[in-house]
Scaffold this active site. Structure first.
Site, PDB file in Angstrom:
ATOM      1  N   TYR A  51     -12.269  -1.943  -3.829  1.00 37.72           N
ATOM      2  CA  TYR A  51     -12.775  -2.136  -2.466  1.00 37.72           C
ATOM      3  C   TYR A  51     -14.299  -2.013  -2.394  1.00 37.72           C
ATOM      4  O   TYR A  51     -14.836  -1.706  -1.321  1.00 37.72           O
ATOM      5  CB  TYR A  51     -12.115  -1.138  -1.517  1.00 37.72           C
ATOM      6  CG  TYR A  51     -10.756  -1.578  -1.000  1.00 37.72           C
ATOM      7  CD1 TYR A  51     -10.616  -2.718  -0.204  1.00 37.72           C
ATOM      8  CD2 TYR A  51      -9.603  -0.857  -1.284  1.00 37.72           C
ATOM      9  CE1 TYR A  51      -9.386  -3.122   0.288  1.00 37.72           C
ATOM     10  CE2 TYR A  51      -8.357  -1.258  -0.794  1.00 37.72           C
ATOM     11  CZ  TYR A  51      -8.265  -2.389  -0.011  1.00 37.72           C
ATOM     12  OH  TYR A  51      -7.043  -2.792   0.484  1.00 37.72           O
TER      13      TYR A  51
ATOM     14  N   ARG B 221      -2.019 -14.249   4.542  1.00 36.44           N
ATOM     15  CA  ARG B 221      -2.723 -13.568   5.645  1.00 36.44           C
ATOM     16  C   ARG B 221      -1.914 -13.696   6.946  1.00 36.44           C
ATOM     17  O   ARG B 221      -1.869 -12.779   7.762  1.00 36.44           O
ATOM     18  CB  ARG B 221      -4.129 -14.169   5.843  1.00 36.44           C
ATOM     19  CG  ARG B 221      -5.101 -13.968   4.697  1.00 36.44           C
ATOM     20  CD  ARG B 221      -5.539 -12.558   4.444  1.00 36.44           C
ATOM     21  NE  ARG B 221      -6.024 -11.855   5.603  1.00 36.44           N
ATOM     22  CZ  ARG B 221      -6.717 -10.708   5.546  1.00 36.44           C
ATOM     23  NH1 ARG B 221      -7.021 -10.155   4.363  1.00 36.44           N
ATOM     24  NH2 ARG B 221      -7.100 -10.091   6.632  1.00 36.44           N
TER      25      ARG B 221
ATOM     26  N   LYS C 135       0.825  -1.217   0.000  1.00 32.92           N
ATOM     27  CA  LYS C 135       0.000   0.000   0.000  1.00 32.92           C
ATOM     28  C   LYS C 135       0.864   1.275   0.000  1.00 32.92           C
ATOM     29  O   LYS C 135       2.074   1.218   0.259  1.00 32.92           O
ATOM     30  CB  LYS C 135      -0.931  -0.035   1.217  1.00 32.92           C
ATOM     31  CG  LYS C 135      -1.972  -1.166   1.155  1.00 32.92           C
ATOM     32  CD  LYS C 135      -2.927  -1.122   2.356  1.00 32.92           C
ATOM     33  CE  LYS C 135      -4.021  -2.178   2.257  1.00 32.92           C
ATOM     34  NZ  LYS C 135      -4.983  -2.086   3.391  1.00 32.92           N
TER      35      LYS C 135
ATOM     36  N   GLU D 254      -9.693 -10.708  -7.702  1.00 33.83           N
ATOM     37  CA  GLU D 254      -8.733  -9.607  -7.480  1.00 33.83           C
ATOM     38  C   GLU D 254      -7.524  -9.714  -8.404  1.00 33.83           C
ATOM     39  O   GLU D 254      -7.003  -8.691  -8.868  1.00 33.83           O
ATOM     40  CB  GLU D 254      -8.291  -9.600  -6.011  1.00 33.83           C
ATOM     41  CG  GLU D 254      -9.418  -9.195  -5.064  1.00 33.83           C
ATOM     42  CD  GLU D 254      -9.030  -9.205  -3.601  1.00 33.83           C
ATOM     43  OE1 GLU D 254      -9.895  -8.889  -2.767  1.00 33.83           O
ATOM     44  OE2 GLU D 254      -7.866  -9.533  -3.275  1.00 33.83           O
TER      45      GLU D 254
ATOM     46  N   THR E 292      -5.456  -7.076  10.770  1.00 35.30           N
ATOM     47  CA  THR E 292      -5.804  -5.812  10.102  1.00 35.30           C
ATOM     48  C   THR E 292      -5.344  -4.612  10.923  1.00 35.30           C
ATOM     49  O   THR E 292      -4.776  -3.663  10.389  1.00 35.30           O
ATOM     50  CB  THR E 292      -7.333  -5.742   9.890  1.00 35.30           C
ATOM     51  OG1 THR E 292      -7.757  -6.909   9.182  1.00 35.30           O
ATOM     52  CG2 THR E 292      -7.722  -4.499   9.104  1.00 35.30           C
TER      53      THR E 292
ATOM     54  N   PHE F 191     -15.447   3.606   6.992  1.00 36.11           N
ATOM     55  CA  PHE F 191     -14.066   3.955   6.630  1.00 36.11           C
ATOM     56  C   PHE F 191     -13.831   3.953   5.121  1.00 36.11           C
ATOM     57  O   PHE F 191     -12.701   4.183   4.678  1.00 36.11           O
ATOM     58  CB  PHE F 191     -13.077   3.006   7.329  1.00 36.11           C
ATOM     59  CG  PHE F 191     -13.279   1.539   7.010  1.00 36.11           C
ATOM     60  CD1 PHE F 191     -12.779   0.975   5.844  1.00 36.11           C
ATOM     61  CD2 PHE F 191     -13.971   0.719   7.888  1.00 36.11           C
ATOM     62  CE1 PHE F 191     -12.954  -0.374   5.552  1.00 36.11           C
ATOM     63  CE2 PHE F 191     -14.162  -0.637   7.613  1.00 36.11           C
ATOM     64  CZ  PHE F 191     -13.649  -1.183   6.441  1.00 36.11           C
TER      65      PHE F 191
ATOM     66  N   ASN G 251      -2.083   0.316   6.737  1.00 36.10           N
ATOM     67  CA  ASN G 251      -1.529  -0.920   7.295  1.00 36.10           C
ATOM     68  C   ASN G 251      -0.684  -1.720   6.305  1.00 36.10           C
ATOM     69  O   ASN G 251      -0.562  -2.939   6.398  1.00 36.10           O
ATOM     70  CB  ASN G 251      -2.648  -1.767   7.918  1.00 36.10           C
ATOM     71  CG  ASN G 251      -3.707  -2.157   6.913  1.00 36.10           C
ATOM     72  OD1 ASN G 251      -3.615  -1.820   5.733  1.00 36.10           O
ATOM     73  ND2 ASN G 251      -4.712  -2.895   7.356  1.00 36.10           N
TER      74      ASN G 251
ATOM     75  N   HIS H  60      -2.279  -5.370   1.483  1.00 38.14           N
ATOM     76  CA  HIS H  60      -3.567  -6.027   1.266  1.00 38.14           C
ATOM     77  C   HIS H  60      -3.291  -7.480   0.899  1.00 38.14           C
ATOM     78  O   HIS H  60      -2.313  -7.766   0.209  1.00 38.14           O
ATOM     79  CB  HIS H  60      -4.334  -5.372   0.109  1.00 38.14           C
ATOM     80  CG  HIS H  60      -5.486  -6.204  -0.376  1.00 38.14           C
ATOM     81  ND1 HIS H  60      -6.709  -6.168   0.229  1.00 38.14           N
ATOM     82  CD2 HIS H  60      -5.565  -7.141  -1.364  1.00 38.14           C
ATOM     83  CE1 HIS H  60      -7.520  -7.048  -0.383  1.00 38.14           C
ATOM     84  NE2 HIS H  60      -6.847  -7.643  -1.342  1.00 38.14           N
TER      85      HIS H  60
ATOM     86  N   ARG I 129       2.522  -6.270   9.176  1.00 33.74           N
ATOM     87  CA  ARG I 129       1.795  -5.141   9.760  1.00 33.74           C
ATOM     88  C   ARG I 129       2.356  -4.744  11.130  1.00 33.74           C
ATOM     89  O   ARG I 129       2.398  -3.561  11.473  1.00 33.74           O
ATOM     90  CB  ARG I 129       0.305  -5.468   9.824  1.00 33.74           C
ATOM     91  CG  ARG I 129      -0.358  -5.328   8.436  1.00 33.74           C
ATOM     92  CD  ARG I 129      -1.711  -5.941   8.379  1.00 33.74           C
ATOM     93  NE  ARG I 129      -2.472  -5.516   7.210  1.00 33.74           N
ATOM     94  CZ  ARG I 129      -3.637  -6.062   6.843  1.00 33.74           C
ATOM     95  NH1 ARG I 129      -4.147  -7.065   7.556  1.00 33.74           N
ATOM     96  NH2 ARG I 129      -4.272  -5.628   5.777  1.00 33.74           N
TER      97      ARG I 129
END
Ligand code: ADP
Ligand code: MG
Length: 139
Positions: A50, A86, A10, A127, A92, A58, A113, A116, A103
């Site tokens: 998203y 993950r 990100k 995706e 998250t 948010f 964070n 993704h 993270r």
């Protein structure tokens, strides 16, 4: 089972020159980066990506953040790639992420964070197709 998943580094992480450090974590977890490119998302593209979160409070902050700078989109491949990614990402909310996760080490905040990762093989397929043509993925 060998799977593929979509990862995004990100804008908070590209801004701080963390692409290489994050890629090391991914590779050390046993995942292969089989496609990768650096792109700048428009707010419309970020909102489309998203869309599942469009009714969350948010959402507008997330779209603004994801279009605030370059991102690195990548396809990861490996055994149980979705859950393995993950796990290396961490929770998250970075305050709740386990030590050693991306993270925990790099995230700035709940929104910013750093990474993704797809949450299931079905969403991973959607995706991956959002960003990559089949000819761009070399396994
Ligand atoms: P994950 O990225 O871990 O799959 P979600 O899919 O729930 O998490 O949320 C997508 C992204 O939206 C998060 O990674 C984070 O950047 C942002 N986000 C999630 N929840 C919040 C929140 N409560 N406040 C602000 N931003 C959030
Ligand atoms: Mg998610």
């Amino acid at each position: 089972m060998t799977e593929r998943t979509l990862s995004i580094i990100k804008p908070d992480a590209t801004r701080r020159n963390l692409t290489g450090k994050i890629n090391s974590k991914i590779e050390e977890a046993g995942l292969r980066i089989i496609a990768q490119k650096r792109v700048r998302l428009s707010p419309a593209q970020a909102g489309k990506f998203y869309a599942v979160h469009k009714d969350r409070p948010f959402f507008s902050e997330l779209v603004e953040f994801m279009s605030s700078g370059p991102v690195v989109v990548q396809v990861l491949e490996g055994d149980d790639a979705v859950s393995k990614n993950r796990a290396v990402m961490g929770a998250t909310n970075p305050a709740e992420a386990d030590p050693g996760t991306i993270r925990k080490e790099f995230a700035v905040s709940l929104t910013e964070n750093s990474v993704h990762g797809s949450d299931a093989t079905e969403s991973a397929a959607v995706e991956i197709a959002f960003f990559f043509a089949d000819v761009e993925i070399v396994g």
